[in-house]
Design an enzyme around this catalytic site. Structure first.
Site, mmCIF file in Angstrom:
data_model
loop_
_atom_site.group_PDB
_atom_site.id
_atom_site.type_symbol
_atom_site.label_atom_id
_atom_site.label_comp_id
_atom_site.label_asym_id
_atom_site.label_seq_id
_atom_site.Cartn_x
_atom_site.Cartn_y
_atom_site.Cartn_z
ATOM 1 N N LYS A 157 -12.843 -0.471 9.619
ATOM 2 C CA LYS A 157 -12.434 -1.460 8.451
ATOM 3 C C LYS A 157 -13.383 -2.701 9.016
ATOM 4 O O LYS A 157 -14.027 -2.948 9.846
ATOM 5 C CB LYS A 157 -10.933 -1.601 8.392
ATOM 6 C CG LYS A 157 -10.272 -2.333 9.804
ATOM 7 C CD LYS A 157 -8.787 -2.349 9.938
ATOM 8 C CE LYS A 157 -8.290 -0.889 9.895
ATOM 9 N NZ LYS A 157 -7.245 -0.722 8.728
ATOM 10 N N ARG A 158 -13.357 -3.716 7.930
ATOM 11 C CA ARG A 158 -13.896 -4.966 8.301
ATOM 12 C C ARG A 158 -13.473 -5.598 9.632
ATOM 13 O O ARG A 158 -12.333 -5.480 10.008
ATOM 14 C CB ARG A 158 -13.431 -6.059 6.917
ATOM 15 C CG ARG A 158 -14.417 -5.654 5.699
ATOM 16 C CD ARG A 158 -15.616 -5.419 5.858
ATOM 17 N NE ARG A 158 -16.403 -6.600 6.475
ATOM 18 C CZ ARG A 158 -16.817 -7.679 5.495
ATOM 19 N NH1 ARG A 158 -16.586 -7.655 4.359
ATOM 20 N NH2 ARG A 158 -17.504 -8.715 6.096
ATOM 21 N N THR A 170 -5.985 0.623 2.378
ATOM 22 C CA THR A 170 -6.278 1.874 1.850
ATOM 23 C C THR A 170 -6.828 2.959 2.646
ATOM 24 O O THR A 170 -6.559 4.183 2.584
ATOM 25 C CB THR A 170 -7.288 1.913 0.473
ATOM 26 O OG1 THR A 170 -8.169 1.293 0.748
ATOM 27 C CG2 THR A 170 -6.400 1.396 -0.599
ATOM 28 N N LYS A 219 -6.605 -8.054 11.259
ATOM 29 C CA LYS A 219 -6.541 -6.677 11.524
ATOM 30 C C LYS A 219 -6.712 -6.273 12.991
ATOM 31 O O LYS A 219 -6.514 -5.124 13.494
ATOM 32 C CB LYS A 219 -7.969 -5.979 10.864
ATOM 33 C CG LYS A 219 -8.055 -6.079 9.337
ATOM 34 C CD LYS A 219 -9.200 -5.561 8.798
ATOM 35 C CE LYS A 219 -9.364 -5.537 7.266
ATOM 36 N NZ LYS A 219 -8.576 -4.446 6.528
ATOM 37 N N HIS A 244 -4.400 -9.902 -4.280
ATOM 38 C CA HIS A 244 -4.758 -9.071 -3.023
ATOM 39 C C HIS A 244 -4.536 -9.433 -1.624
ATOM 40 O O HIS A 244 -4.916 -8.824 -0.567
ATOM 41 C CB HIS A 244 -6.430 -8.500 -3.028
ATOM 42 C CG HIS A 244 -6.518 -7.615 -3.990
ATOM 43 N ND1 HIS A 244 -6.621 -6.372 -3.629
ATOM 44 C CD2 HIS A 244 -7.176 -7.577 -5.404
ATOM 45 C CE1 HIS A 244 -6.819 -5.677 -5.051
ATOM 46 N NE2 HIS A 244 -7.163 -6.278 -5.889
ATOM 47 N N LYS A 292 -6.232 7.187 3.255
ATOM 48 C CA LYS A 292 -7.566 8.107 3.802
ATOM 49 C C LYS A 292 -7.279 9.312 4.825
ATOM 50 O O LYS A 292 -7.489 10.201 4.638
ATOM 51 C CB LYS A 292 -8.937 7.617 3.373
ATOM 52 C CG LYS A 292 -9.218 6.910 2.341
ATOM 53 C CD LYS A 292 -10.305 5.932 2.444
ATOM 54 C CE LYS A 292 -10.487 4.800 1.455
ATOM 55 N NZ LYS A 292 -11.489 3.711 1.991
HETATM 56 C C1 LIG Z 1 -11.188 2.418 2.449
HETATM 57 C C2 LIG Z 1 -12.280 1.712 2.617
HETATM 58 C C3 LIG Z 1 -12.107 0.255 3.308
HETATM 59 C C4 LIG Z 1 -10.656 -0.288 3.314
HETATM 60 O O1 LIG Z 1 -10.368 -0.233 4.659
HETATM 61 P P1 LIG Z 1 -8.705 -0.841 5.267
HETATM 62 O O2 LIG Z 1 -8.741 -0.235 6.337
HETATM 63 O O3 LIG Z 1 -7.889 -0.494 4.146
HETATM 64 O O4 LIG Z 1 -9.188 -2.405 5.199
HETATM 65 C C5 LIG Z 1 -13.114 -0.559 3.540
HETATM 66 N N1 LIG Z 1 -14.297 -0.185 3.573
HETATM 67 C C6 LIG Z 1 -14.618 1.201 3.123
HETATM 68 C C7 LIG Z 1 -16.275 1.495 3.037
HETATM 69 C C8 LIG Z 1 -13.798 1.998 2.818
HETATM 70 O O5 LIG Z 1 -13.978 3.275 2.432
#
Ligand SMILES: *Cc1c(COP(=O)(O)O)cnc(C)c1O
Length: 825
Positions: A556-557, A664, A562, A365, A668
């Site tokens: 995101k985190r 991911t 990022k 990952h 979405k």
């Molecule tokens: C999809 C998702 C992530 C992943 O987000 P990235 O932008 O791909 O890092 C992290 N936390 C939650 C709650 C998510 O639904």
């Protein structure tokens, strides 16, 4: 289905029926007889709990039938091991996947209650940090939906991801008491328990090595039902808790030191207490190593026991068992299975090794070296002496093979599972690669880089071992549950509902992207979602945002790679330009950010503080006339994502090229009709490939350019000094424009060497943001782009990912109709 349809034919019982009336009765029954609550006193939480038990009744039969099919069949099964599962709320998901949503809604109506507001009372189990845990959750949904015989294994942390509060602009971590309020609706399995041992020493008894541990702790199972969409199959997610009843530190107990033995028990139960709040950095602490071993030891013992029930021959284990390692966290499963095969079942080393190589597969990952797990040999010798011994033996065998191939000693040193030096360490990723028959990356670009960077030596040794499986997300949660109006639109314009199972069908929308009616319908869907989010923000934060503005979202985190702080640079740059040129034709924007910072990660926490300081300044600056609003929404998690993502116009995916394995949330967002502004990184590359240049905004340096800059000694001031916008922006932040009470607060954040090259990418980022404004002004063109994005996301269904894992990695086939009872609804 009629009342007398019996699925367990040999027993007589009454099936719960999914009619509105029966459901209403069942909810009231559960309230009274399971919860012991008088309906006239029932709170929303009580009603929710009662309804959860009612829906559980309706899932349990297919859950048990699926289990029978697993046990009776000789099919290979996959066991998915992960330290994190970020499931999100279960109740609405269960209703949607069982096609029971409308019946329950109606039943609640008849009780004078509103299903949606009741469902809001469910705690969101945060048993994961971010993308990795959410991927595991999407995969479980797809595994059950595709009828793949599978079991997920994880830890039932008593405290999941911390709850984030913002106080004076700064992150405060509060414990997440997710187990406190809800009744347990998982199945507690007190008879599924396995002893997990630690410590002690090993000795030779003739040929055999014997482990004499000195601590023992019990793992006890809780099974959560994971219903597949369409209700044919429900797989278990088995989560382990730690328990030490009747088991003490054996030495203390024997020496009569009862109090110390009890103390020890308290410590041991900490194992399943709390999730490590880390993502992309290594935890590196003893308790974490214990947690990892706890998960894999209980799971592997369970897997072996299941196999023996089905096949009664340990030697055929690899015929019926595939074990998948979600990142390196569960890699101790390898020496654990070796130990069980050799020490318990008396296989010889080579037989055991052969089985392991056929059983295990591993997903990588991250390529970032600071996230690659290693454990000190000293710690492992102390906690898991037999496993260290097995790892040494694996390494000896492996290095002999490497030398046989004619590689030099430099190469041998690089690929050795043991990193030599003063602080000798076990390289978990190396152990995973050496053992697994397949190793996959999670997006094309990441899988390619994996083979040329961290695993380059191994790709030479094992060219056929490496492959790509691009991540995906489940359309059930990320469209149907998160965005019901969009689901309706799709039903209407696609003329069928089975896009939920065959997401490729969305391509039909490509032909409708220019259709004014479809565009108008889409605009209404988006508008509804934006109003819903605006309501949430007004209610929770007392900030008023205008749904007509462009919603620019990064959630995101919080992590340097990022680059939330590059997003901030653009916001501040825009702010300064509006102040200088207030009458230009500015496109109003709402910048929405959310995310948690690991509790020990100073830079990430500063970034949150900065975002909030900027929000405070800009939102109250009347000269800006709401042309910019900045909102940091606290406590990001799955439920919040479900509110925010449908409302986004623009999806910020701006990691430094080469750092985000896949992402991911990018999928979405696009699935919900947001346009991506992003770098050539992770799955952005494949999203862009499918939606095209006109409908997405790609900017920034490529991986090669990033590497060249770094190679030549990257100097951020080459960029700051040569770009007036950037210089002014950095200065404004660094000199305290947003923190006048503490002017130096962000000096170090702005002048920290810029490892992730936000200054190098700033100019192209700012330029492409201008193109975003222009595109948004032409609403018809924007809507068309949004529809094209949705139309081309079929590939990013986690159903496609799982189908690839089954075919290319696990060699597993779905259960057939014959193997399943006819219990679909
Ligand atoms: C999809 C998702 C992530 C992943 O987000 P990235 O932008 O791909 O890092 C992290 N936390 C939650 C709650 C998510 O639904």
């Amino acid at each position: 289905m009629s009342e007398n349809t019996l699925h367990f034919k040999e027993y007589e019982y009454t099936m719960p029926l999914p009619s509105v009336e029966k459901i209403r009765q069942s909810i009231v029954y559960k309230l009274i007889f399971i919860l012991g609550v008088d309906p006239k006193d029932a709170t929303s939480e009580n009603w929710l709990n009662a309804a959860m038990f009612a829906v559980r009744d309706l899932m349990t039969e297919s859950f048990l039938q699926t289990r029978r099919a697993h046990e009776n069949g000789q099919k290979r099964m996959v066991y998915y091991l992960s330290m994190e599962f970020l499931m999100g709320r279960a109740f609405t998901n269960a209703l949607v996947n069982q096609n029971l949503y409308n019946q329950f809604k109606q039943a609640f109506n008849e009780l004078g209650l509103d299903l949606e507001s009741i469902a809001e009372h469910e705690a969101d189990p945060g048993l994961g940090n971010g993308g990795l845990g959410r991927l595991a959750a999407c995969f479980l949904d797809s595994l059950a939906t595709l009828r793949i015989p599978a079991v997920g294994y994880g830890i039932r942390y008593q405290y999941g991801m911390f709850k984030q509060e913002i106080v004076d602009g700064q992150q405060i971590e509060k414990p997440d008491l997710w187990l406190e309020d809800d009744m347990e609706w998982e199945f507690h399995r007190p008879n599924k328990r396995f002893a997990v041992n630690f410590g002690g020493h090993i000795y030779q008894d003739g040929e055999r090595t014997v482990w004499q541990p000195n601590d023992e702790i019990e793992a006890i199972a809780y099974d959560e039902i994971i219903p597949g969409y369409g209700a044919q199959v429900a797989n278990p997610l088995r989560l382990w808790t730690a328990h030490t009843a009747n088991l003490f530190n054996l030495d203390c107990f024997n020496s009569g030191n009862y109090i110390d033995a009890i103390n020890e028990k308290m410590n041991d139960e900490n194992i399943a207490r709390v999730l490590y709040p880390n993502d992309s950095t290594e935890a590196g602490r003893e308790l974490r190593l214990k947690q990892e071993y706890f998960l894999v030891s209980a799971s592997v013992q369970d897997i072996v026991a299941r196999h023996l029930c089905r096949a009664n021959d340990i030697r055929t284990l690899a015929d019926t068992v595939a074990i998948h390692l979600n990142d390196t966290h569960p890699v101790l499963a390898i020496p654990e299975l070796m130990r069980i095969l050799i020490d318990v079942h008396q296989l010889n080393f080579d037989e055991a090794w052969d089985i392991c190589q056929r059983v295990f597969s591993y997903t990588n990952h991250t390529l970032m070296s600071e996230a690659l797990e290693t454990w000190s040999v000293g710690l492992m010798a102390h906690l898991l002496p037999r496993h260290l011994d097995i790892i040494y033996k694996i390494n000896a065998k492996f290095l002999a093979f490497v030398r046989e191939q004619g590689f030099d000693e430099e190469f041998v040193k690089r690929v050795s599972i043991i990193q030599e030096g003063n602080d000798r360490r076990v390289r978990m990723a190396w152990l995973a690669v050496v053992t697994s028959h397949k190793v996959n990356g999670v997006a094309k670009i990441h899988s390619d880089l994996m083979k040329t960077s961290i695993f380059a030596d191994f790709a030479q040794l094992y060219p056929d071992r490496f492959l790509n499986v691009t991540n995906g997300v489940t359309p059930r949660r990320w469209i149907e549950i998160a965005n019901p109006p969009l689901a309706n639109l799709l039903d209407n314009y696609l003329g069928e509902s089975d896009w939920r199972l065959h997401l490729d069908k969305l391509t039909k929308l490509n032909d409708l992207a220019d259709d004014a009616n479809v565009q108008a319908a889409f605009a209404q869907v988006k508008r509804q979602a934006k109003e819903r989010l605006a309501d949430y923000v007004a209610r929770e934060l007392n900030i008023h945002i205008n749904p007509d503005a462009l919603f620019d979202v990064q959630i995101k985190r919080i992590h340097a790679y990022k680059r939330q702080s590059m997003n901030v640079l653009h916001i501040v740059n825009r702010y300064l330009h509006i102040l200088a040129n207030p009458n230009a034709n500015w496109q109003p924007r709402v910048f929405i950010l959310a995310g948690k910072a690991a509790s020990a990660y100073v830079e990430a926490k500063q970034t949150i503080h900065l975002i909030n300081d900027i929000a405070k300044t800009i939102n109250s600056d009347e000269r800006i006339r709401d042309l910019i609003k900045v909102v940091f929404i606290p406590n990001y998690g799955v439920s919040l994502a479900q509110i925010i993502i449908p409302a986004a116009d623009l999806s910020e995916q701006i990691s430094l090229a080469g750092t985000e394995a896949s992402g991911t949330s990018n999928m979405k967002f696009a699935l919900n009709g947001a346009l991506t502004i992003g770098t050539f990184d992770g799955a952005n590359v494949e999203i862009h490939e499918r939606v095209g240049d006109e409908h997405s905004f790609i900017f920034g340096h490529s991986v090669e350019q990033v590497q060249a800059l770094r190679h030549n000694g990257y100097n951020p001031y080459d960029f700051i000094d040569n770009d007036m916008d950037l210089r002014n922006t950095v200065q404004a932040i660094a000199q305290g424009m947003f923190s006048p009470e503490d002017p130096n607060r962000y000096n170090s954040l702005m002048h920290n060497g810029d490892f992730y090259q936000r200054y190098a990418d700033f100019r192209s980022y700012a330029n492409v943001q201008t193109r975003v404004d222009e595109h948004y002004r032409n609403q018809a063109a924007w809507r068309k782009s949004a529809i094209v994005n949705i139309a081309n996301m079929g590939y990013f269904s986690s159903d496609r990912s799982i189908a690839e894992y089954c075919e290319k990695i696990w060699q597993i086939k779905p259960l057939t109709e014959e193997e399943l009872p006819n219990n679909g609804r």
